[in-house]
Design an enzyme around this catalytic site. Structure first.
Site, PDB file in Angstrom:
ATOM      1  N   ARG A 149     -21.385 -96.527  96.219  1.00 64.04           N
ATOM      2  CA  ARG A 149     -22.157 -95.808  97.259  1.00 64.04           C
ATOM      3  C   ARG A 149     -21.391 -94.631  97.849  1.00 64.04           C
ATOM      4  NH1 ARG A 149     -23.893-101.059  98.463  1.00 64.04           N
ATOM      5  NH2 ARG A 149     -25.943-101.388  97.551  1.00 64.04           N
ATOM      6  N   GLU A 151     -30.955 -76.616 101.328  1.00 66.85           N
ATOM      7  CA  GLU A 151     -31.931 -75.647 100.790  1.00 66.85           C
ATOM      8  C   GLU A 151     -33.332 -75.808 101.388  1.00 66.85           C
ATOM      9  OE1 GLU A 151     -31.255 -74.551  96.700  1.00 66.85           O
ATOM     10  OE2 GLU A 151     -33.300 -73.837  96.507  1.00 66.85           O
ATOM     11  N   HIS A 159     -33.134 -66.133  89.141  1.00 69.16           N
ATOM     12  CA  HIS A 159     -33.056 -67.403  88.413  1.00 69.16           C
ATOM     13  C   HIS A 159     -34.401 -67.908  87.900  1.00 69.16           C
ATOM     14  CE1 HIS A 159     -28.970 -67.376  89.749  1.00 69.16           C
ATOM     15  NE2 HIS A 159     -28.725 -68.599  89.329  1.00 69.16           N
ATOM     16  N   LYS A 190     -21.121 -67.767  99.595  1.00 67.81           N
ATOM     17  CA  LYS A 190     -21.793 -69.050  99.360  1.00 67.81           C
ATOM     18  C   LYS A 190     -21.542 -69.996 100.528  1.00 67.81           C
ATOM     19  CE  LYS A 190     -23.222 -72.525  96.262  1.00 67.81           C
ATOM     20  NZ  LYS A 190     -23.369 -72.997  94.918  1.00 67.81           N
ATOM     21  N   GLU A 211     -23.614 -64.457  87.877  1.00 70.99           N
ATOM     22  CA  GLU A 211     -23.665 -64.992  89.248  1.00 70.99           C
ATOM     23  C   GLU A 211     -22.932 -64.057  90.212  1.00 70.99           C
ATOM     24  OE1 GLU A 211     -25.531 -67.504  90.013  1.00 70.99           O
ATOM     25  OE2 GLU A 211     -25.819 -68.535  88.108  1.00 70.99           O
ATOM     26  N   LYS A 241     -24.061 -79.231  95.379  1.00 67.09           N
ATOM     27  CA  LYS A 241     -25.187 -79.620  94.516  1.00 67.09           C
ATOM     28  C   LYS A 241     -24.611 -80.353  93.313  1.00 67.09           C
ATOM     29  CE  LYS A 241     -28.868 -76.310  95.404  1.00 67.09           C
ATOM     30  NZ  LYS A 241     -29.658 -75.190  94.853  1.00 67.09           N
ATOM     31  N   ARG A 273     -30.877 -70.938 101.581  1.00 67.91           N
ATOM     32  CA  ARG A 273     -30.107 -71.200 100.358  1.00 67.91           C
ATOM     33  C   ARG A 273     -30.864 -70.773  99.098  1.00 67.91           C
ATOM     34  NH1 ARG A 273     -26.079 -76.299  99.060  1.00 67.91           N
ATOM     35  NH2 ARG A 273     -25.546 -75.601  96.955  1.00 67.91           N
ATOM     36  N   HIS A 293     -26.953 -68.499  80.501  1.00 67.11           N
ATOM     37  CA  HIS A 293     -27.527 -68.485  81.845  1.00 67.11           C
ATOM     38  C   HIS A 293     -27.184 -67.173  82.578  1.00 67.11           C
ATOM     39  CE1 HIS A 293     -28.892 -69.942  85.693  1.00 67.11           C
ATOM     40  NE2 HIS A 293     -27.701 -69.733  86.217  1.00 67.11           N
ATOM     41  N   HIS A 348     -34.492 -68.859  84.097  1.00 57.67           N
ATOM     42  CA  HIS A 348     -34.726 -70.173  83.490  1.00 57.67           C
ATOM     43  C   HIS A 348     -35.777 -70.072  82.390  1.00 57.67           C
ATOM     44  CE1 HIS A 348     -32.998 -72.166  87.318  1.00 57.67           C
ATOM     45  NE2 HIS A 348     -32.069 -71.990  86.399  1.00 57.67           N
ATOM     46  N   ASN A 364     -30.846 -68.110  94.395  1.00 59.06           N
ATOM     47  CA  ASN A 364     -31.593 -68.162  93.127  1.00 59.06           C
ATOM     48  C   ASN A 364     -32.171 -66.814  92.722  1.00 59.06           C
ATOM     49  OD1 ASN A 364     -31.250 -70.925  92.608  1.00 59.06           O
ATOM     50  ND2 ASN A 364     -32.720 -71.383  94.219  1.00 59.06           N
TER      51      ASN A 364
HETATM   52  P1  NAD Z   1     -19.676 -75.277  81.282  1.00 59.52           P
HETATM   53  O1  NAD Z   1     -19.204 -76.246  82.264  1.00 59.52           O
HETATM   54  O2  NAD Z   1     -20.479 -75.783  80.147  1.00 59.52           O
HETATM   55  O3  NAD Z   1     -18.430 -74.479  80.696  1.00 59.52           O
HETATM   56  C1  NAD Z   1     -18.652 -73.491  79.720  1.00 59.52           C
HETATM   57  C2  NAD Z   1     -17.748 -73.688  78.505  1.00 59.52           C
HETATM   58  O4  NAD Z   1     -16.432 -73.266  78.831  1.00 59.52           O
HETATM   59  C3  NAD Z   1     -17.623 -75.107  78.031  1.00 59.52           C
HETATM   60  O5  NAD Z   1     -17.557 -75.130  76.631  1.00 59.52           O
HETATM   61  C4  NAD Z   1     -16.305 -75.563  78.625  1.00 59.52           C
HETATM   62  O6  NAD Z   1     -15.700 -76.621  77.943  1.00 59.52           O
HETATM   63  C5  NAD Z   1     -15.501 -74.302  78.503  1.00 59.52           C
HETATM   64  N1  NAD Z   1     -14.400 -74.147  79.440  1.00 59.52           N
HETATM   65  C6  NAD Z   1     -14.377 -74.466  80.745  1.00 59.52           C
HETATM   66  N2  NAD Z   1     -13.251 -74.026  81.313  1.00 59.52           N
HETATM   67  C7  NAD Z   1     -12.519 -73.457  80.337  1.00 59.52           C
HETATM   68  C8  NAD Z   1     -11.260 -72.808  80.308  1.00 59.52           C
HETATM   69  N3  NAD Z   1     -10.549 -72.604  81.416  1.00 59.52           N
HETATM   70  N4  NAD Z   1     -10.811 -72.351  79.128  1.00 59.52           N
HETATM   71  C9  NAD Z   1     -11.553 -72.481  78.004  1.00 59.52           C
HETATM   72  N5  NAD Z   1     -12.776 -73.050  77.963  1.00 59.52           N
HETATM   73  C10 NAD Z   1     -13.236 -73.533  79.140  1.00 59.52           C
HETATM   74  O7  NAD Z   1     -20.545 -74.116  81.952  1.00 59.52           O
HETATM   75  P2  NAD Z   1     -20.461 -73.356  83.357  1.00 59.52           P
HETATM   76  O8  NAD Z   1     -20.996 -72.016  83.094  1.00 59.52           O
HETATM   77  O9  NAD Z   1     -19.132 -73.499  84.003  1.00 59.52           O
HETATM   78  O10 NAD Z   1     -21.481 -74.183  84.245  1.00 59.52           O
HETATM   79  C11 NAD Z   1     -22.849 -74.272  83.923  1.00 59.52           C
HETATM   80  C12 NAD Z   1     -23.410 -75.484  84.609  1.00 59.52           C
HETATM   81  O11 NAD Z   1     -23.271 -75.323  86.011  1.00 59.52           O
HETATM   82  C13 NAD Z   1     -24.886 -75.716  84.337  1.00 59.52           C
HETATM   83  O12 NAD Z   1     -25.081 -77.059  84.008  1.00 59.52           O
HETATM   84  C14 NAD Z   1     -25.552 -75.372  85.664  1.00 59.52           C
HETATM   85  O13 NAD Z   1     -26.715 -76.138  85.871  1.00 59.52           O
HETATM   86  C15 NAD Z   1     -24.472 -75.712  86.645  1.00 59.52           C
HETATM   87  N6  NAD Z   1     -24.549 -74.978  87.911  1.00 59.52           N
HETATM   88  C16 NAD Z   1     -24.436 -75.701  89.045  1.00 59.52           C
HETATM   89  C17 NAD Z   1     -24.466 -75.061  90.278  1.00 59.52           C
HETATM   90  C18 NAD Z   1     -24.273 -75.857  91.540  1.00 59.52           C
HETATM   91  O14 NAD Z   1     -24.413 -75.285  92.625  1.00 59.52           O
HETATM   92  N7  NAD Z   1     -23.938 -77.125  91.453  1.00 59.52           N
HETATM   93  C19 NAD Z   1     -24.612 -73.659  90.344  1.00 59.52           C
HETATM   94  C20 NAD Z   1     -24.707 -72.952  89.154  1.00 59.52           C
HETATM   95  C21 NAD Z   1     -24.675 -73.637  87.938  1.00 59.52           C
HETATM   96  N1  GLY Z   2     -26.280 -72.117  92.775  1.00 59.68           N
HETATM   97  C1  GLY Z   2     -27.343 -72.348  93.702  1.00 59.68           C
HETATM   98  C2  GLY Z   2     -26.957 -73.163  94.884  1.00 59.68           C
HETATM   99  O1  GLY Z   2     -25.869 -73.665  94.976  1.00 59.68           O
HETATM  100  O2  GLY Z   2     -27.748 -73.321  95.762  1.00 59.68           O
END
Ligand code: NAD
Ligand code: GLY
Length: 354
Positions: free
Chosen positions: A115, A235, A246, A225, A179, A137, A239, A262, A250, A243
């Site tokens: 939990r 949100e 976005h 942020k 972003e 998030k 917030r 993305h 998407h 997007n």
């Molecule tokens: P990811 O986590 O898939 O990383 C991209 C690639 O880079 C992967 O292959 C990973 O293994 C590699 N990688 C990571 N760090 C590395 C490094 N230092 N050196 C070499 N390779 C490395 O993708 P991302 O773009 O970081 O994140 C995308 C995800 O984030 C999506 O799932 C999206 O939904 C989510 N997201 C979440 C929020 C939030 O607020 N929580 C906001 C935006 C996106």
């Molecule tokens: N990346 C969108 C959010 O964190 O709200």
């Protein structure tokens, strides 16, 4: 080194620091307390950062497969079982070491196991350093779409080491830039105390020069942020500005079968949002040209084949901002501002596709 704090004082104090410092990975002991840490990462990062991983207990390290396609319930179950097999307790702490995929899933596991246990974010991609590691998030994908199951659950701290960007593939750097550029277009609407003038920064630097000022860029983005999250953690309104671009993005990602990244899709989405703003008379031609030229300068937006408007609209209808079956859009307003518009008709969307 640059530090800031996300101030979230509610019934309980959820505030946490964000530390941006080159070499944090080498000095990680200075940032950890005397408690048990369970590290979650993927196989690709584990190979590149084997030295860093060796500082953590092997039995308490969970390594999952790399890729968005593994951001699902099956992987969540795998992680939870590994944590329980190794007797995680309430006072222990999870470390998310990776990009947004790892951060979102590790955060979700932290929110639900026993939990709720503490977790810290050590983001390793540009996208996760400027955006996803901050704001709480967490979640995963299922057959209905991306991130439809999750929780708002804030980390205890975010440790950002810009040095890890040296190993990041160029495509992933570009993805993060989507972003970053988004923040330039919403900067004045975030309610942050500082004004960073990201537009000016982008005008002065070419894409290959950005790495030299990456700490300033990361600091500006996470400050913006943090300001947004402090005002609207869950949100309910503000917030949604994060997007910008976005909703289009998407749909573009889905239509391309996720071949378009993305970040690239976000940049195309911002161009379309600029066009929608122009058509609606929210911005004038000068700002439209300024905005599209800025995006084109970095040459990061994808070259799109003619998009099928009906397909795009159909996908847009499953967006999280849809209310009473109507598509809502965040649109740019002049001078680094943006706002949510709920009077979007389908013709406007069709006319804004580029
Ligand atoms: P990811 O986590 O898939 O990383 C991209 C690639 O880079 C992967 O292959 C990973 O293994 C590699 N990688 C990571 N760090 C590395 C490094 N230092 N050196 C070499 N390779 C490395 O993708 P991302 O773009 O970081 O994140 C995308 C995800 O984030 C999506 O799932 C999206 O939904 C989510 N997201 C979440 C929020 C939030 O607020 N929580 C906001 C935006 C996106
Ligand atoms: N990346 C969108 C959010 O964190 O709200």
């Amino acid at each position: 080194m640059k530090n800031l704090c996300v101030n979230l004082k509610k019934e309980t104090d959820l505030s946490y620091p964000i530390i941006i410092e080159r070499g944090i990975l080498d000095n990680i002991e200075n940032h950890l307390e005397d408690r048990k840490y369970f590290l979650i990462t993927n196989d690709k990062i584990a190979k590149i950062y084997a030295n860093f991983l060796s500082k953590f207990n092997k039995a308490r390290t969970v390594i999952i497969k790399d890729g968005e396609k593994y951001k699902n319930l099956k992987t969540i179950e795998y992680i939870l079982n590994k944590l329980l097999d190794n007797r995680i307790e309430r006072k222990d702490c999870i470390v998310a070491f990776g990009g947004g995929v790892i951060g979102d899933m590790a955060g979700f596991c932290a929110s639900s196991i026993l939990r709720g246990v503490d977790f810290i974010q050590i983001p390793t991609t540009l996208l996760s350093q400027v955006d996803s590691s901050v704001g709480g998030k967490t979640g995963f994908n299922n057959k209905h779409g991306k991130n439809l199951v999750g929780a708002f659950y804030q980390p205890k701290k975010v440790l950002i080491d810009p040095n890890v960007l040296n190993t990041l593939p160029e495509k992933e750097f570009q993805c993060g830039m989507g972003e970053v550029i988004k923040y330039a277009f919403i900067e004045r609407s975030c309610g942050a105390k500082e004004y960073f003038n990201l537009f000016e920064l982008f005008e002065k630097n070419n894409v290959n020069e950005l790495i030299n000022i990456i700490e300033d860029i990361i600091y500006a983005c996470v400050s913006l942020k943090a300001a947004v999250v402090e005002q609207d953690e869950k949100e309910k309104g503000l917030r949604a500005l994060l997007n910008l671009g976005h909703t289009y993005a998407h749909a573009i990602e889905k239509i391309s079968n996720y071949k378009i990244s993305h970040g690239q899709a976000v940049l195309a989405g911002i161009k379309m949002a600029l066009k929608a703003s122009l058509i609606k008379g929210v911005i004038n031609e000068n700002y439209y040209n300024f905005g599209t030229n800025l995006i084109d300068k970095y040459n990061l937006a994808p070259k799109l084949k003619k998009l099928n408007p009906d397909k795009i609209i159909d996908i847009m209808k499953s967006d999280k901002k849809v209310k009473n079956s109507k598509i809502n859009l965040i649109l740019p307003r002049t001078a680094a501002q943006a706002a949510l518009f709920d009077d979007i008709d389908e013709l406007l969307i069709k006319d804004s596709l580029i």
